[in-house]
Design a protein around this motif. Structure first.
Motif, PDB file in Angstrom:
ATOM      1  N   ALA A 404      41.997   3.210  38.015  1.00  0.00           N
ATOM      2  CA  ALA A 404      42.614   2.054  38.208  1.00  0.00           C
ATOM      3  C   ALA A 404      41.722   1.560  39.453  1.00  0.00           C
ATOM      4  O   ALA A 404      42.064   1.265  40.460  1.00  0.00           O
ATOM      5  CB  ALA A 404      43.923   2.222  38.617  1.00  0.00           C
ATOM      6  N   LEU A 405      40.474   0.993  38.981  1.00  0.00           N
ATOM      7  CA  LEU A 405      39.593   0.259  40.065  1.00  0.00           C
ATOM      8  C   LEU A 405      39.932  -0.895  40.331  1.00  0.00           C
ATOM      9  O   LEU A 405      40.399  -1.824  39.487  1.00  0.00           O
ATOM     10  CB  LEU A 405      38.090   0.363  39.577  1.00  0.00           C
ATOM     11  CG  LEU A 405      37.465   1.818  39.118  1.00  0.00           C
ATOM     12  CD1 LEU A 405      36.151   1.648  38.545  1.00  0.00           C
ATOM     13  CD2 LEU A 405      37.455   2.632  40.441  1.00  0.00           C
ATOM     14  N   PHE A 446      39.675   1.134  48.924  1.00  0.00           N
ATOM     15  CA  PHE A 446      40.224   1.512  47.843  1.00  0.00           C
ATOM     16  C   PHE A 446      39.420   2.364  46.829  1.00  0.00           C
ATOM     17  O   PHE A 446      40.018   3.359  46.339  1.00  0.00           O
ATOM     18  CB  PHE A 446      40.866   0.199  47.165  1.00  0.00           C
ATOM     19  CG  PHE A 446      41.626  -0.608  47.790  1.00  0.00           C
ATOM     20  CD1 PHE A 446      43.247  -0.034  47.962  1.00  0.00           C
ATOM     21  CD2 PHE A 446      41.453  -1.781  48.467  1.00  0.00           C
ATOM     22  CE1 PHE A 446      44.029  -0.777  48.883  1.00  0.00           C
ATOM     23  CE2 PHE A 446      42.252  -2.583  49.093  1.00  0.00           C
ATOM     24  CZ  PHE A 446      43.544  -2.163  49.497  1.00  0.00           C
ATOM     25  N   VAL A 447      38.213   1.989  46.572  1.00  0.00           N
ATOM     26  CA  VAL A 447      37.513   2.814  45.952  1.00  0.00           C
ATOM     27  C   VAL A 447      37.228   4.223  46.350  1.00  0.00           C
ATOM     28  O   VAL A 447      37.023   5.098  45.576  1.00  0.00           O
ATOM     29  CB  VAL A 447      36.214   1.999  45.639  1.00  0.00           C
ATOM     30  CG1 VAL A 447      35.061   2.901  44.708  1.00  0.00           C
ATOM     31  CG2 VAL A 447      36.294   0.744  45.000  1.00  0.00           C
ATOM     32  N   ASP A 448      37.103   4.405  47.837  1.00  0.00           N
ATOM     33  CA  ASP A 448      37.032   5.492  48.593  1.00  0.00           C
ATOM     34  C   ASP A 448      38.107   6.573  48.104  1.00  0.00           C
ATOM     35  O   ASP A 448      37.867   7.781  47.771  1.00  0.00           O
ATOM     36  CB  ASP A 448      36.942   5.451  50.083  1.00  0.00           C
ATOM     37  CG  ASP A 448      35.714   4.774  50.508  1.00  0.00           C
ATOM     38  OD1 ASP A 448      34.612   4.896  49.802  1.00  0.00           O
ATOM     39  OD2 ASP A 448      35.441   4.302  51.776  1.00  0.00           O
ATOM     40  N   CYS A 449      39.259   5.760  47.928  1.00  0.00           N
ATOM     41  CA  CYS A 449      40.624   6.745  47.528  1.00  0.00           C
ATOM     42  C   CYS A 449      40.273   7.394  46.182  1.00  0.00           C
ATOM     43  O   CYS A 449      40.773   8.425  45.962  1.00  0.00           O
ATOM     44  CB  CYS A 449      41.738   5.915  47.475  1.00  0.00           C
ATOM     45  SG  CYS A 449      42.326   5.334  49.354  1.00  0.00           S
ATOM     46  N   ASP A 477      47.958   5.368  35.711  1.00  0.00           N
ATOM     47  CA  ASP A 477      46.597   5.060  36.315  1.00  0.00           C
ATOM     48  C   ASP A 477      46.821   4.945  37.913  1.00  0.00           C
ATOM     49  O   ASP A 477      46.032   5.213  38.605  1.00  0.00           O
ATOM     50  CB  ASP A 477      45.756   4.276  35.481  1.00  0.00           C
ATOM     51  CG  ASP A 477      45.625   4.645  34.036  1.00  0.00           C
ATOM     52  OD1 ASP A 477      45.678   5.974  33.794  1.00  0.00           O
ATOM     53  OD2 ASP A 477      45.180   3.903  33.384  1.00  0.00           O
ATOM     54  N   VAL A 478      47.736   3.970  38.266  1.00  0.00           N
ATOM     55  CA  VAL A 478      47.904   3.554  39.592  1.00  0.00           C
ATOM     56  C   VAL A 478      48.128   5.065  40.662  1.00  0.00           C
ATOM     57  O   VAL A 478      47.767   5.124  41.345  1.00  0.00           O
ATOM     58  CB  VAL A 478      48.860   2.371  39.712  1.00  0.00           C
ATOM     59  CG1 VAL A 478      49.194   2.404  41.273  1.00  0.00           C
ATOM     60  CG2 VAL A 478      48.605   1.242  38.989  1.00  0.00           C
TER      61      VAL A 478
END
Length: 542
Positions: A404-405, A446-449, A477-478
């Motif tokens: 979930a980008l 968030f993308v790092d996560c 997906d979240v």
């Protein structure tokens, strides 16, 4: 390889097979200074500020007190071995007191070994910043010997002026070049690396003319420029790397031409003893107490002691006594040259073996098969971030479509080994994959996560941030991407979850509590929810 070019210069010289007559110390000094300035600038461009923050205390002590202690011990040994006055012996010790940035950078980055980042940063930053101290000691002692300058306040004043002016000029010129790069548009892209190189040389020239350390100024300017994003940055780094290598090659050939190989035979015994004292006594005694203060163990201290490489800098400084007309200048130059040759060949060639024997080598980091760069003459509110998936990364083993980008984030390219894989929703990500992701800076946490090297490393607090996802993103997906529990059916899309909770009458701005977070309708198109915001991220403990 650099020693090979040094030997090439010696063979091409007056007493070698080339027969080239070159005894111009002034020209050699000028060429060597220019080359060293470019090498330090390239080193500064590639030095992350994070590394400096991490090790600036031990590195700064090694670059100042360490050089002074090394010079004193080696100088006393040189005065005894060569039967020189104590001050002239100390002058020789000052000349060989600093480690060489060109040699250390080349060895650590090209020797095929990898040591921990803290230890590597200490060695690189020390070598890049200790030249001003060695230059100060060399010039100061020459002023005392030749011009009868009194010891004491005069030397301290010179030191403060060199360091202070050098640092201030470096910061000022670095900031100015960054501002210039963000505002001007050059007619050719190849001019941007030239502009950056010219800016570095400007920092050196301004500082030197004001009485400061040009070497410190150009290094600081390089750090300033290299740690900020600017147009054609990667091209500039490649240009400066090539220029630094050309500078090293030119410098070593010229210095090889300047020396008389036959004269080295007259001082080989004294040079060998001084080199042994430097490597086995002076360097370890100088660095061990300071490294112990910062928690370095004996094995790490031993490696730092062994990587006290001497290179072109001492040879360039050995030209100073020739320029000042010191009577024992030729003897000092030949001894320094012999010590440098021995240090570069023995210490340099054995570093990989020593690092392995001490158990300080690490597994080399994976490198991507390709790189991407955004090049634009205008400000672009986006950047390309490279991620390497670890075994514990949330995305490892999952389809790209299952991640979930955030809205607007795009996976531009995936490399696996030497293969380039087109990113599709059906692409299954594997540990070791390199992903090049185009994103806006505010989306990177968030993308790092999602693509973090390890799950635990991604659990950081993200205050005052709103995660925006497509309305079609599934609850499952979240959870897989961020660990956010929405307390709903796994296969349910976010837009459907919101509509059912609001009896099918969702409007832009409507909110809904789902688990421990708040869902917000951010965008709609023809009655369909296209973008959903997730707030209260602080409470998630990500």
């Amino acid at each position: 390889m650099l020693v090979l070019f040094l030997i090439t210069g010696m063979l091409a010289g007056e007493n070698g097979i080339g027969g080239i007559v070159f005894d111009n110390a002034v020209a050699a000094h000028a060429l060597g200074t220019l080359a060293l300035a470019l090498i330090l600038f390239d080193g500064g461009l590639q030095t992350p500020v994070s590394s400096i923050r991490k090790v600036w205390k031990p590195a700064s002590l090694l670059a100042t007190v360490g050089v002074l202690a090394t010079a004193a011990i080696a100088g006393l040994a040189a005065a005894w071995m060569l039967e020189l006055p104590v001050l002239e012996g100390m002058l020789l010790g000052a000349i060989i007191g600093s480690t060489d940035a060109a040699a250390v950078f080349s060895l650590l980055r090209n020797a095929g070994i990898h040591i921990n980042q803290r230890l590597k940063s200490v060695l690189e930053i020390e070598s890049a910043s200790n030249d001003p101290m060695a230059i100060f000691l060399t010039v100061g002692l020459l002023e005392v010997l030749v011009n009868s300058m009194p010891l004491g306040w005069g030397l301290l004043q010179m030191f403060l002026m060199q360091m202070g002016i050098g640092a201030l000029v470096g910061l000022g010129v670095g900031w100015s070049i960054l501002r210039l790069l963000s505002r001007i548009k050059l007619v050719a892209t190849g001019l941007y690396p030239v502009l950056v190189a010219a800016g570095g040389l400007l920092a050196y020239g301004v500082s030197a003319n004001l009485g400061g350390s040009g070497f410190l100024a150009i290094f600081v300017a390089g750090v300033m420029i290299g740690n900020q994003k600017f147009v054609f940055q990667r091209s500039t780094f490649l240009f400066m790397d090539g220029l630094a290598w050309l500078s090293q090659i030119t410098m070593f050939v010229v210095l090889g031409l300047l020396v008389d190989p036959v004269s080295l035979l007259d001082v080989w015994v004294e040079g060998l003893v001084i080199a042994l004292v430097l490597v086995l006594l002076a360097r370890p005694l100088a660095v061990a107490p300071m490294l112990a203060l910062f928690g370095f163990n004996l094995r790490e201290t031993a490696l730092v002691s062994w990587v006290g490489l001497r290179g072109s800098v001492p040879i360039i400084l050995a030209i100073f006594p020739l320029l000042f007309g010191l009577p024992n200048a030729p003897l000092i130059f030949n001894v320094v040259f012999f010590v440098v040759l021995l240090s570069a060949t023995v210490q340099g060639s054995t570093l990989p073996l020593v690092a392995r024997k001490l158990g300080l080598t690490e597994k080399p980091p994976a490198t991507p098969a390709a790189t991407l760069e955004i090049s634009s003459l205008h400000d672009v509110d986006a950047e390309i971030v490279e991620y390497t998936l670890g075994n514990d990364a949330r995305a490892a083993g999952r389809l790209l479509s299952q991640m979930a980008l955030p809205e607007g984030v795009v996976v531009a390219m995936i490399t696996r080994g030497s293969a380039v894989i087109p990113p599709r929703g059906s692409t299954r990500l594997e540990a070791g994959d390199h992903l090049f992701v185009v994103l806006k800076p505010n989306n990177q946490p968030f993308v790092d996560c999602v693509f973090s090297q390890a799950v635990e490393a991604s659990r950081t607090d993200l205050p005052n941030l709103e995660l925006r996802l497509k309305g079609s993103t599934k609850v499952e997906d979240v959870w897989n991407s961020y660990g956010i529990d929405l307390a709903a059916e796994k296969g349910q899309p976010l837009d459907q979850l919101i509509k059912e909770a609001l009896d099918g009458s969702a409007r832009q701005g409507d909110e809904l509590m789902a688990g421990s977070v708040r869902l917000i309708v951010r965008e709609q198109l023809q009655g369909r929810i296209t973008t959903v915001g997730i707030e209260a991220v602080r409470r998630l403990g990500l």
